[in-house]
Design an enzyme around this catalytic site. Structure first.
Site, PDB file in Angstrom:
ATOM      1  CG  HIS A  28     111.253  70.103  -9.109  1.00 12.55           C
ATOM      2  ND1 HIS A  28     112.237  71.051  -9.310  1.00 12.55           N
ATOM      3  CD2 HIS A  28     110.791  70.338  -7.861  1.00 12.55           C
ATOM      4  CE1 HIS A  28     112.350  71.813  -8.245  1.00 12.55           C
ATOM      5  NE2 HIS A  28     111.473  71.395  -7.329  1.00 12.55           N
ATOM      6  CG  HIS A  78     111.026  69.345  -2.586  1.00  8.94           C
ATOM      7  ND1 HIS A  78     112.165  70.035  -2.222  1.00  8.94           N
ATOM      8  CD2 HIS A  78     110.549  69.971  -3.693  1.00  8.94           C
ATOM      9  CE1 HIS A  78     112.359  71.029  -3.078  1.00  8.94           C
ATOM     10  NE2 HIS A  78     111.392  71.011  -3.982  1.00  8.94           N
ATOM     11  CD  GLN A 102     113.263  74.554   1.443  1.00  7.64           C
ATOM     12  OE1 GLN A 102     112.729  73.529   1.068  1.00  7.64           O
ATOM     13  NE2 GLN A 102     113.041  75.722   0.876  1.00  7.64           N
ATOM     14  CG  HIS A 150     114.473  74.820  -5.708  1.00  3.79           C
ATOM     15  ND1 HIS A 150     115.071  73.599  -5.805  1.00  3.79           N
ATOM     16  CD2 HIS A 150     113.177  74.590  -5.376  1.00  3.79           C
ATOM     17  CE1 HIS A 150     114.172  72.661  -5.535  1.00  3.79           C
ATOM     18  NE2 HIS A 150     113.018  73.233  -5.269  1.00  3.79           N
ATOM     19  CD  GLU A 171     109.412  77.871  -5.825  1.00  4.96           C
ATOM     20  OE1 GLU A 171     110.430  77.425  -5.268  1.00  4.96           O
ATOM     21  OE2 GLU A 171     108.305  77.311  -5.765  1.00  4.96           O
ATOM     22  CG  ASP A 176     107.843  72.034  -6.270  1.00  6.32           C
ATOM     23  OD1 ASP A 176     108.882  71.538  -5.789  1.00  6.32           O
ATOM     24  OD2 ASP A 176     107.580  73.244  -6.205  1.00  6.32           O
ATOM     25  CD1 TRP A 196     106.872  75.934   0.112  1.00  8.01           C
ATOM     26  CD2 TRP A 196     107.358  73.878   0.863  1.00  8.01           C
ATOM     27  NE1 TRP A 196     107.959  76.023   0.927  1.00  8.01           N
ATOM     28  CE2 TRP A 196     108.290  74.793   1.394  1.00  8.01           C
ATOM     29  CE3 TRP A 196     107.467  72.532   1.186  1.00  8.01           C
ATOM     30  CZ2 TRP A 196     109.315  74.398   2.248  1.00  8.01           C
ATOM     31  CZ3 TRP A 196     108.481  72.123   2.039  1.00  8.01           C
ATOM     32  CH2 TRP A 196     109.398  73.063   2.568  1.00  8.01           C
TER      33      TRP A 196
HETATM   34 FE   FE2 Z   1     110.950  72.514  -5.517  1.00  8.43          FE
END
Ligand code: FE2
Length: 410
Positions: free
Chosen positions: A54, A56, A149, A207, A210, A306, A312
């Site tokens: 996982h 991005h 997203q 996702h 979260e 991630d 993030w």
């Molecule tokens: Fe993610």
């Protein structure tokens, strides 16, 4: 080629492996054949390659551009990314993805599942990363999730963008139920995404929940759709951090459905320890999903990075060692066997999530893809942050690092 004296997957007894035409053809106590190339590992740890289940890639290496996420929340991250998206161009994406893929490769990763934001009317990142998937295939297997997203129903034309992304050739369909405007949108977005995956024969990676809101219950919808559509382990629920906050009576009921559905889970210990619990005073929630309990029920869980230096998460280096290290601490999985076997969270379990397990592992007749660590076993490797000395993919050496040495002169 003959690999001599490997400690395969924490075994205490050294073994040899023969590689012919990119495939393991023998494993055991083997003699060198005439003119055969030999690599003597001198009793170092040999594992199947690490898998990033996982990340991005489209957002990596953008932290602080144009703004830093000062609250450290998922939602401010999405706001920062929304501004950075305006500056996206194919060259920018290519440069960053190439850099991150090399960071991963140096750390023994050979396969990556990347989520790519498709809430972009031009689908620019997706087009570019689909090209890179082809260009990088000899050194890295990229699996692409169409990731909405900013929502499927809560973003203009979101449904059509997801359909377009699927037609362009992604491997998996994503969703983000906790970001949709309402609970109704959340459920409808999941029904839409999983039906699309079933119709187009794609994997699913959502996702899912979260958020620290115990009322965020996308997971039960994901699991029931996986069961009813017969998608089962083609479906993955990523994050599921709300499960940390669910009441135990609800989790008891939910576990039955999760087992029946056979879905996979991905937890992201670095990022969710950082993002979750931000609105708590004290006590502060840890934010990680119930990894230990899911594993105890026989449910597949893998760990992912991630984010790497993006809105993030302001850190990250492409080493899954740090991901496992953090996950074991936060998940309180620090028993001897739990530590020793924790490599499975970023190898075999991740291979199941990516649906590549049939061609993965240290076995005769499987592709000769493996890594060698400067350690005797994975416990040792974790504690001393051992270097990945070699990474071989289909019998071809793609990484060779030096062991890290310290010279204390007293
Ligand atoms: Fe993610």
């Amino acid at each position: 080629m003959l690999i001599k004296n490997a400690l395969i997957e924490n075994s205490e007894k050294p073994q040899d492996l023969r590689i012919e035409n990119g495939v393991f053809t023998d494993i055991g106590k083997l003699e060198q054949q005439e003119n055969e190339e030999v690599l003597d590992l001198n009793e170092q740890l040999l594992l199947p390659p690490f898998i990033e289940s996982h990340v991005h890639l489209d957002t990596c290496l953008t932290a602080g551009d144009p703004c830093w996420n000062m609250s450290g929340t998922l939602f401010e991250g999405i706001e920062c990314w929304s501004k950075r998206k305006e500056k996206l161009n194919p060259e920018d994406i290519r440069e960053r993805v190439n850099k991150v893929v090399r960071m991963y490769a140096a750390n023994g990763i050979q396969a990556i599942r990347t989520h790519v934001d498709v809430t972009d009317p031009k689908l620019m990142a997706l087009k570019t990363i689909l090209e890179l998937k082809e260009e990088l295939k000899d050194v890295m297997d990229l699996q692409i999730v169409a990731f909405p997203q900013e929502g499927i129903l809560s973003y203009p034309n979101g449904k059509q963008l997801l359909i377009d992304a699927v037609k362009m050739g992604v491997d998996a369909v994503g969703a983000i139920p906790h970001f949709e405007f309402t609970r109704e949108y959340s459920v409808e977005s999941l029904n839409f995404a999983l039906q699309l995956a079933a119709d187009e024969n794609k994997l699913v990676d959502v996702h899912c929940d979260e958020i620290d809101d115990e009322a965020s219950r996308g997971l039960e919808t994901v699991a029931v759709r996986a069961l009813e559509l017969g998608l089962y382990d083609k479906v993955t629920a990523s994050h599921t951090t709300a499960m940390h906050s669910y009441n135990n009576a609800y989790v008891l009921r939910l576990m039955r459905l999760l087992k029946m559905s056979r879905i996979n889970f991905v937890a992201n210990p670095l990022v969710n320890t950082h993002l979750q619990g931000r609105i708590d005073t004290y006590p502060k929630r840890r934010g990680l999903t119930r990894v230990k309990e899911l594993l105890a029920e026989g449910i597949n869980v893998s760990f992912g990075h991630d984010d790497i230096f993006d809105p993030w998460y302001p850190m990250g280096n492409g080493s899954l060692r740090d991901v496992v290290f953090m996950g074991l601490h936060v998940g309180q999985m620090m028993g001897y066997e739990e530590i020793m076997n924790s490599y499975k969270l970023i190898t075999y379990n991740a291979a199941k999530t990516l649906h590549i397990a049939d061609h993965y592992g240290i076995e005769i007749n499987k592709p000769a893809s493996f890594i060698v660590l400067d350690a005797k076993n994975y416990y040792d490797a974790l504690v001393k942050d051992a270097a990945v000395l070699y990474s071989y993919k289909n019998g071809k050496k793609i990484v060779a690092n030096s062991p890290s040495k310290q010279n204390v002169l007293f």
